[in-house]
Design a protein around this motif. Sequence first.
Motif, PDB file in Angstrom:
ATOM      1  N   GLU A 146       0.798  -1.420  -0.147  1.00 38.48           N
ATOM      2  CA  GLU A 146      -0.239  -0.014  -0.068  1.00 38.48           C
ATOM      3  C   GLU A 146       1.498   1.554   0.143  1.00 38.48           C
ATOM      4  OE1 GLU A 146      -2.549   0.208   3.038  1.00 38.48           O
ATOM      5  OE2 GLU A 146      -4.306  -1.638   2.580  1.00 38.48           O
ATOM      6  N   LYS A 147       2.030   1.386   0.369  1.00 42.07           N
ATOM      7  CA  LYS A 147       2.331   2.343   0.740  1.00 42.07           C
ATOM      8  C   LYS A 147       4.500   1.868   0.962  1.00 42.07           C
ATOM      9  CE  LYS A 147       2.649   2.564   5.808  1.00 42.07           C
ATOM     10  NZ  LYS A 147       2.641   3.581   6.561  1.00 42.07           N
ATOM     11  N   THR A 152       3.004   1.548  -5.448  1.00 46.93           N
ATOM     12  CA  THR A 152       2.030   1.153  -4.750  1.00 46.93           C
ATOM     13  C   THR A 152       1.273   0.081  -5.419  1.00 46.93           C
ATOM     14  OG1 THR A 152       1.066   2.813  -4.301  1.00 46.93           O
ATOM     15  CG2 THR A 152       3.173   2.379  -3.090  1.00 46.93           C
ATOM     16  N   LYS A 153       0.364  -0.161  -4.519  1.00 46.59           N
ATOM     17  CA  LYS A 153      -1.429  -0.738  -5.299  1.00 46.59           C
ATOM     18  C   LYS A 153      -2.132  -0.033  -5.373  1.00 46.59           C
ATOM     19  CE  LYS A 153      -3.006  -3.613  -2.052  1.00 46.59           C
ATOM     20  NZ  LYS A 153      -2.681  -4.595  -2.568  1.00 46.59           N
ATOM     21  N   TYR A 154      -1.690   1.969  -4.713  1.00 46.21           N
ATOM     22  CA  TYR A 154      -2.592   3.193  -5.295  1.00 46.21           C
ATOM     23  C   TYR A 154      -2.247   3.683  -6.685  1.00 46.21           C
ATOM     24  CZ  TYR A 154      -5.137   1.430  -0.632  1.00 46.21           C
ATOM     25  OH  TYR A 154      -5.334   1.128   0.166  1.00 46.21           O
ATOM     26  N   LYS A 159     -10.536   3.848  -4.700  1.00 46.76           N
ATOM     27  CA  LYS A 159      -9.799   3.497  -3.900  1.00 46.76           C
ATOM     28  C   LYS A 159      -8.771   4.256  -3.927  1.00 46.76           C
ATOM     29  CE  LYS A 159     -10.685  -1.437  -5.781  1.00 46.76           C
ATOM     30  NZ  LYS A 159     -11.282  -2.444  -4.574  1.00 46.76           N
ATOM     31  N   GLN A 170      -8.089   7.269   0.721  1.00 45.87           N
ATOM     32  CA  GLN A 170      -6.728   7.389   1.028  1.00 45.87           C
ATOM     33  C   GLN A 170      -6.428   9.102   1.224  1.00 45.87           C
ATOM     34  OE1 GLN A 170      -5.094   4.137   2.550  1.00 45.87           O
ATOM     35  NE2 GLN A 170      -7.123   3.445   1.147  1.00 45.87           N
TER      36      GLN A 170
END
Length: 178
Positions: free
Chosen positions: A103-104, A114-116, A141, A145
Amino acid sequence: STEKTWETAWKSLWVLVSRSNKILDNINRVDFSDEDQKNHIKGEAYAMRGLAYLQFAWCWGGSPLITTDLSLAELRKVKRSSQEETYQQAIKDFELAYDLLPEKRSGTEVGRITKYAMAGMLGRTYMYMHNYTKAAEYLGKVIEQEGTLYELAGKYEDCFSDEYNNGKERVWEVQYLG
């Protein structure tokens, strides 16, 4: 000339595909003491190949789909795929990357994919395909965040300042050395 610019971009994207394929074809032959690190490398390779296929679809309306390391003779037999098929390959790669990436990032890994970042690229791809429902799903998504991993800049001009590289405003940006 414009033709040379496009030729350079085309060749650079194929280098990206080739290197990604080499990693993906060979990574399982390597023993890793940290399985997460292995997954992150695989995710990065899928992300970069997906980026190349997104560009092929968007800029050229499709390309040959090469997802494994092939000999020159084999490469010459691969036909061009449609724009839709090329977008679908980008989506498949971005989804695989999304599932493998963290995620980070922190420390020396700040700035890595990253995932995002992949959620953002999936959103962008679906926007290009005019599938706004799927685009909203993935872009949502990233938006979820807001306030934790990401945050809009206080001043619009700050979005373009190197002073804020890898800051909370930026989901994914190129890391230049030198």
